[in-house]
Design an enzyme around this catalytic site. Sequence first.
Site, PDB file in Angstrom:
ATOM      1  N   GLY A 147       0.805  -1.217   0.000  1.00  0.00           N
ATOM      2  CA  GLY A 147       0.000   0.000   0.000  1.00  0.00           C
ATOM      3  C   GLY A 147       0.835   1.262   0.000  1.00  0.00           C
ATOM      4  N   HIS A 148       2.141   1.118  -0.251  1.00  0.00           N
ATOM      5  CA  HIS A 148       3.045   2.269  -0.206  1.00  0.00           C
ATOM      6  C   HIS A 148       3.754   2.522  -1.534  1.00  0.00           C
ATOM      7  CE1 HIS A 148       2.511   2.323   4.124  1.00  0.00           C
ATOM      8  NE2 HIS A 148       2.966   1.086   4.235  1.00  0.00           N
ATOM      9  N   HIS A 204       1.058   4.834   8.090  1.00  0.00           N
ATOM     10  CA  HIS A 204      -0.143   4.021   8.284  1.00  0.00           C
ATOM     11  C   HIS A 204      -1.178   4.806   9.075  1.00  0.00           C
ATOM     12  CE1 HIS A 204       3.463   1.427   8.215  1.00  0.00           C
ATOM     13  NE2 HIS A 204       2.765   0.784   7.309  1.00  0.00           N
TER      14      HIS A 204
END
Lengths: 332, 332
Positions: free
Chosen positions: A56-57, A219
């Site tokens: 997700g990065h 996050h």
Amino acid sequence: MKKLINDPAHYVDETLDGLTLAFPSLVRDGAAGRVIRRAEGVTRGKVGIASGGGFGHLPLFTGYVGRGLIDSCAIGNVFEGPNIDSCVDAIRLADGGRGVLRLYGNYGGDRMNFDMAGEVLEDEGIRCTTVLGTDDIASGGPDEIGRRRGVAGLIYAYKAAGASADRGADLEEVTRIAAKAVAATRTIGVGLAPCRLPSAAKPSFELAEDEIEMGIGIHGEPGIWRDKLRSADAIADEMVDRLLADLPAQTGGEVSVLVNGLGATPQEELFILYRRVRKRLDDAGVNVVQPLVGNYVTSMEMQGASVSLFHLDEELKTLLRAPAECPFWRVD
Amino acid sequence: MKKLINDPAHYVDETLDGLTLAFPSLVRDGAAGRVIRRAEGVTRGKVGIASGGGFGHLPLFTGYVGRGLIDSCAIGNVFEGPNIDSCVDAIRLADGGRGVLRLYGNYGGDRMNFDMAGEVLEDEGIRCTTVLGTDDIASGGPDEIGRRRGVAGLIYAYKAAGASADRGADLEEVTRIAAKAVAATRTIGVGLAPCRLPSAAKPSFELAEDEIEMGIGIHGEPGIWRDKLRSADAIADEMVDRLLADLPAQTGGEVSVLVNGLGATPQEELFILYRRVRKRLDDAGVNVVQPLVGNYVTSMEMQGASVSLFHLDEELKTLLRAPAECPFWRVD
């Protein structure tokens, strides 16, 4: 908060399929397909660099697999570290016979699994060392750097250690360089709006319509303060002030600057931020070398930005300028 | 919808300052500072290519100033075409003595000002031709291509015409290539969430929380339908179907694909889209050459994506593969 996705359970694997189809220099490997390695394989006789982390990065972590950067990357689920098997696979796939540096962000789950993977592999005769990214100044005081999280500045450690490995340095030397690069890097982020996990109904956190959070993690970890939105210049000023208070730069010194978008921030705004960061550094007599402005380490559709300073001496500058090539970063 | 900005009145100029500070290959010029040109200046004896358009689409238009691409770019305010003076400056700054191709998107205001600028300059002896980007299939039927808007596919015309000019072609030939590239390019966009002009209190349009718009333009112009969000694969399928219905590809034919983020869409989602687009083309026996996945033409923080197909013959493929370099696109 809508997403262009299919079944959330396939989010990571479908993204990796698209990534490797778009960039044939990256190949999926490992028992679960959760390792990305260089298509050309391991260079024999080179120290390997394995990384990994939650998904997700993008471009982090997987996107930085390439020449003069990292050799392999273990990939977990969204915002969850890779499992032990993938860590083992990543280290094995990075091994060219001279040992492997594990270089990743300072998060508990990642650390545990990479450590256990290393134990498995030492039995196979693969020597491993570890350097953890700890660049986020919002997550611990200057006297507790070991508690700090690794965020966008990790890519500078990739670059320096990758260049050192490419030049034939041994494992101890590559490890020394990685640790030196981490020690020379400071990052702070600011969040304007959250992201949502593909499998979740709600965002990872909430911010009022007129509120921002200084020091937020990638996050959504809590930062230093929440308050009203202010001007880009005021935000940039505070970020630079905090970064330089944590690690001062000498007049006449050199830094590389990374103004990084967290995912949903327009490039226009990143350049407005960079303009001010640059002015502040110019005013302080600090010279900027090889700046980076763009989406280098994201949190899906999180809105916001981070600023990293990589403090250079001659050794680190030479390594920063050494050739490197991956789909998202290239230096000639 | 928060923005990292200062005074909205300075949005464009501050962004251009940051852009040129980050990328010294780009230089601000023109009476109002609203032209970006190559730092190394005009290549004498090369046909020049000038472009331009409204601001808020980075990397378009200014980011594509570079070797083997465009030579100069006139910049307007956000979503407003450049004024006549900036168009005049851009054309003049692109002139290397063999004439200038004006290559930009098909929007009324841009057309009027570039036409008037051309008239001014013909008096000075600078020959000008014009090719308009008209790749957006949602903005006109196949029998009214001249009414279609120019969107993300314009960068393929930059690439092909830029390569032709770099090889020493004359103005007629560069113009022919640009027109051929435009005729070979088709784009369709999908919008998930709007953007807001820096000076405005409200978004440029509204979409319900569960709604998307197929065929949306890069300024939020109305598309083909609005309906519930569906899966990425279903969206990709419809986009590919519409693109190939508008301009069919032969089995065994070659295309380049651009899966483009509109600004706030995570890269992960672009790769999920690309995975499906690629599968559909593979299934149809169409070969993909040099795919592009990323934020190439945006609308600030608009959420969504576009898919462009650039249909190649040997001539266009050679030009697509020719060397080019700007801060946002590089081909060796």
